[in-house]
Design an enzyme around this catalytic site. Structure first.
Site, PDB file in Angstrom:
ATOM      1  N   LYS A 125       0.778  -0.771  -0.220  1.00 20.06           N
ATOM      2  CA  LYS A 125      -0.181   0.143  -0.166  1.00 20.06           C
ATOM      3  C   LYS A 125       0.403   1.201   0.149  1.00 20.06           C
ATOM      4  CE  LYS A 125      -4.539   1.398  -0.080  1.00 20.06           C
ATOM      5  NZ  LYS A 125      -5.665  -0.113  -0.006  1.00 20.06           N
TER       6      LYS A 125
HETATM    7  P1  NAD Z   1     -13.061   8.031  -2.350  1.00 19.20           P
HETATM    8  O1  NAD Z   1     -11.837   8.944  -2.189  1.00 19.20           O
HETATM    9  O2  NAD Z   1     -13.268   7.325  -3.804  1.00 19.20           O
HETATM   10  O3  NAD Z   1     -14.393   7.927  -1.108  1.00 19.20           O
HETATM   11  C1  NAD Z   1     -14.155   8.413  -0.025  1.00 19.20           C
HETATM   12  C2  NAD Z   1     -15.331   9.076   0.592  1.00 19.20           C
HETATM   13  O4  NAD Z   1     -15.271   8.918   2.594  1.00 19.20           O
HETATM   14  C3  NAD Z   1     -15.645  10.264  -0.114  1.00 19.20           C
HETATM   15  O5  NAD Z   1     -17.258  10.375  -0.180  1.00 19.20           O
HETATM   16  C4  NAD Z   1     -15.368  10.696   1.543  1.00 19.20           C
HETATM   17  O6  NAD Z   1     -15.479  11.977   1.373  1.00 19.20           O
HETATM   18  C5  NAD Z   1     -15.562  10.128   2.482  1.00 19.20           C
HETATM   19  N1  NAD Z   1     -15.029  10.549   3.459  1.00 19.20           N
HETATM   20  C6  NAD Z   1     -13.883  10.591   4.066  1.00 19.20           C
HETATM   21  N2  NAD Z   1     -13.322  10.958   5.926  1.00 19.20           N
HETATM   22  C7  NAD Z   1     -14.983  10.544   5.924  1.00 19.20           C
HETATM   23  C8  NAD Z   1     -15.141  10.720   7.123  1.00 19.20           C
HETATM   24  N3  NAD Z   1     -14.823  10.855   8.307  1.00 19.20           N
HETATM   25  N4  NAD Z   1     -16.745  10.714   7.568  1.00 19.20           N
HETATM   26  C9  NAD Z   1     -17.431   9.917   6.286  1.00 19.20           C
HETATM   27  N5  NAD Z   1     -17.268   9.475   5.187  1.00 19.20           N
HETATM   28  C10 NAD Z   1     -15.615  10.473   4.857  1.00 19.20           C
HETATM   29  O7  NAD Z   1     -12.531   6.601  -1.186  1.00 19.20           O
HETATM   30  P2  NAD Z   1     -12.830   5.257  -1.737  1.00 19.20           P
HETATM   31  O8  NAD Z   1     -12.127   4.371  -3.083  1.00 19.20           O
HETATM   32  O9  NAD Z   1     -14.351   5.108  -2.299  1.00 19.20           O
HETATM   33  O10 NAD Z   1     -12.295   3.836  -0.827  1.00 19.20           O
HETATM   34  C11 NAD Z   1     -13.142   4.539  -0.027  1.00 19.20           C
HETATM   35  C12 NAD Z   1     -12.904   3.205   0.977  1.00 19.20           C
HETATM   36  O11 NAD Z   1     -12.601   1.786   0.782  1.00 19.20           O
HETATM   37  C13 NAD Z   1     -11.293   3.733   2.051  1.00 19.20           C
HETATM   38  O12 NAD Z   1     -11.042   2.505   2.887  1.00 19.20           O
HETATM   39  C14 NAD Z   1     -10.417   1.848   1.172  1.00 19.20           C
HETATM   40  O13 NAD Z   1      -9.776   1.590   1.325  1.00 19.20           O
HETATM   41  C15 NAD Z   1     -11.825   0.981   0.573  1.00 19.20           C
HETATM   42  N6  NAD Z   1     -10.914   0.097  -0.790  1.00 19.20           N
HETATM   43  C16 NAD Z   1     -11.384   1.176  -2.042  1.00 19.20           C
HETATM   44  C17 NAD Z   1     -11.415   0.035  -3.284  1.00 19.20           C
HETATM   45  C18 NAD Z   1     -11.807   1.071  -4.351  1.00 19.20           C
HETATM   46  O14 NAD Z   1     -11.234   0.284  -5.726  1.00 19.20           O
HETATM   47  N7  NAD Z   1     -11.880   2.522  -4.869  1.00 19.20           N
HETATM   48  C19 NAD Z   1     -10.916  -1.403  -3.351  1.00 19.20           C
HETATM   49  C20 NAD Z   1     -10.675  -1.512  -2.008  1.00 19.20           C
HETATM   50  C21 NAD Z   1     -11.001  -0.831  -0.291  1.00 19.20           C
END
Ligand code: NAD
Length: 436
Positions: A125
């Site tokens: 990561k």
């Molecule tokens: P992103 O940046 O697209 O979205 C993140 C979202 O979380 C946004 O809407 C943001 O405003 C919100 N957020 C941030 N801080 C917050 C808080 N304190 N309270 C509530 N909402 C909050 O990110 P993403 O890619 O959707 O990733 C989200 C999670 O999923 C992370 O934990 C990431 O590691 C995990 N993840 C992502 C992927 C992927 O393919 N993108 C795959 C597996 C896991």
């Protein structure tokens, strides 16, 4: 640990000081689950020693010319947790709160995730402490290129393959592949990174893959519980890639998404939020839901304890805590985010009879399609969207069945079963590599 108080409510047996220390450390949550699986599997002290630490940590301080003429130095990390099962694989996070322990935890979760869904990768990561929404496109491009130069000996299609995570998207992946290829005498090397735009060798279906996978495992779980999705309600925390796409697929499957949220707060509508409207609103308002008119305002904390059937935390780590776990009313939780539940909250959820589909299984759809992207880049042959989705659905369903069967056989939770499978596969590979 938990106990019932005089009113019969389940409450945690953890001191406030201990909680404060734990909440700042997702690595502690990862380790406690790893050690629990290691105990059951009888890992040797040497094997535990190797797998409880990252194998490499790279830190760089990146000077970047800002638009106002100043230079700012950004702290950046890349952590490889394990390469026992293949090259390092894992996203890059851009956020103000990014820190080393968090990136270490995220890297280890990638090892367990790739192992549990049986794809030939280890775990890694990356992260940069920055505020991407407050930076211009030019500043972000210079930062991303500086990071790629700093990590040019770490990354590689057979060594370590980054992808998007919070705060990054296909745009940043395009800059990485461009910079990395320039650094390698102009040889075009698309397989160094996944989650690229389609034009640069990305895979069809990648953008939607994680949210689609979250929905697939929810539907699998409902089937095992003999419940139909139609008429159930859900709350989704986080409205980025994972949260918004999960919400979209859930509503397409007849599940009423009554609450959504992002960093700016949440919205509740008992008739169901119109997800396509919320996505349009977010895209027209710099990525945020603030000001959205499709529901009543609620806080992120309120969202977690709403009277819904399904809860999908899809934002950050450590959202479900020993304090709020006793008040959660959903009976099914699917972890779209990585590490949204603190380890100390696990037994509370279990005592309440809540089924938790753990992060390393629930959100694996993204890395599964990333793997197909890498395979397509290396073969120079590209799949249709249907081919990608069929393969990904099959892989995550198979992983769900493996975890569900193991949980039933050993009378453990889905999370414990997922860790047992993941740690077992990883340690077997470690043994085959031989003495170190
Ligand atoms: P992103 O940046 O697209 O979205 C993140 C979202 O979380 C946004 O809407 C943001 O405003 C919100 N957020 C941030 N801080 C917050 C808080 N304190 N309270 C509530 N909402 C909050 O990110 P993403 O890619 O959707 O990733 C989200 C999670 O999923 C992370 O934990 C990431 O590691 C995990 N993840 C992502 C992927 C992927 O393919 N993108 C795959 C597996 C896991």
């Amino acid at each position: 640990m938990s106990r019932k108080n005089k009113d019969g409510m389940i409450e945690p047996v953890v001191s406030a000081e201990a909680l404060a220390a734990q909440s700042a450390d997702p690595y502690a949550s990862m380790l406690s689950r790893f050690h629990a699986a290691s105990d059951r599997l009888g890992l040797s002290p040497d094997e535990r020693e190797v797998l409880s630490r990252p194998s490499e940590i790279h830190i760089a301080y990146l000077p970047v010319a800002m638009d106002d003429g100043s230079v700012r130095v950004f702290e950046a990390y890349r952590v490889i947790h394990s390469r026992a099962l293949g090259p390092g694989k894992g996203g890059i996070r851009y956020a103000a709160e990014v820190n080393m322990r968090e990136v270490m935890a995220l890297a280890a979760w990638m090892t367990w995730k790739c192992a549990v869904v049986n794809i030939p990768y280890g775990g890694a990561k990356g992260g940069i402490t920055c505020e991407p929404k407050k930076m211009s496109v030019g500043e972000l491009e210079r930062l991303t290129r500086a990071y790629t130069r700093a990590m040019s000996d770490v990354f590689g299609p057979d060594k370590d393959i980054p992808a998007p995570d919070m705060g990054t998207s296909a745009r940043e992946m395009a800059w990485i592949v461009d910079e990395y290829s320039r650094l390698h005498r102009g040889n075009y090397i698309p397989a160094v990174v996944t989650g690229k735009p389609l034009e640069l060798g990305g895979s069809k279906g990648r953008v939607e893959a994680t949210g689609r996978g979250v929905t697939t495992v929810i539907l699998q779980a409902l089937q095992r519980m003999d419940r139909r999705p139609e008429g159930l309600t859900a709350a989704v925390q986080g409205f980025g890639n994972v949260g918004s796409i999960t919400a979209k697929y859930l509503s397409q499957n007849g599940i009423r998404v009554v609450a959504i949220s992002d960093k700016t707060g949440g919205f509740y509508n008992e008739n169901g939020i119109l997800i396509h409207q919320a996505i349009q609103y977010r895209d027209a308002h710099s990525g945020f839901l603030e000001g959205f008119k499709g529901g009543d305002r609620i806080s992120n904390e309120e969202l977690l304890t709403l009277g819904v059937d399904i809860l999908v935390p899809a934002a950050l780590e450590d959202q479900i805590t020993p304090q709020n776990a006793p008040h959660i009313k959903a009976w099914l939780i699917a972890e779209g985010a990585n590490g949204p539940t603190m380890a100390e909250a696990d037994p509370i959820l279990q005592d309440k009879g809540i089924t938790v589909i753990p992060d390393i299984l629930a959100n694996a759809g993204g890395v599964i399609v990333s793997y197909y992207e890498w395979v397509q880049n290396r073969r120079g042959h590209y799949y249709t969207e249907t081919e990608v989705q069929d393969r990904a659905d099959h892989t995550i369903k198979q992983a769900f069945d493996d975890v569900f069967t193991r949980a039933a056989a050993q009378k453990v939770s889905l999370r414990e079963a997922a860790y047992l499978i993941a740690v077992e596969r990883t340690v077997r590979a470690l043994r085959m590599h031989g003495r170190y």
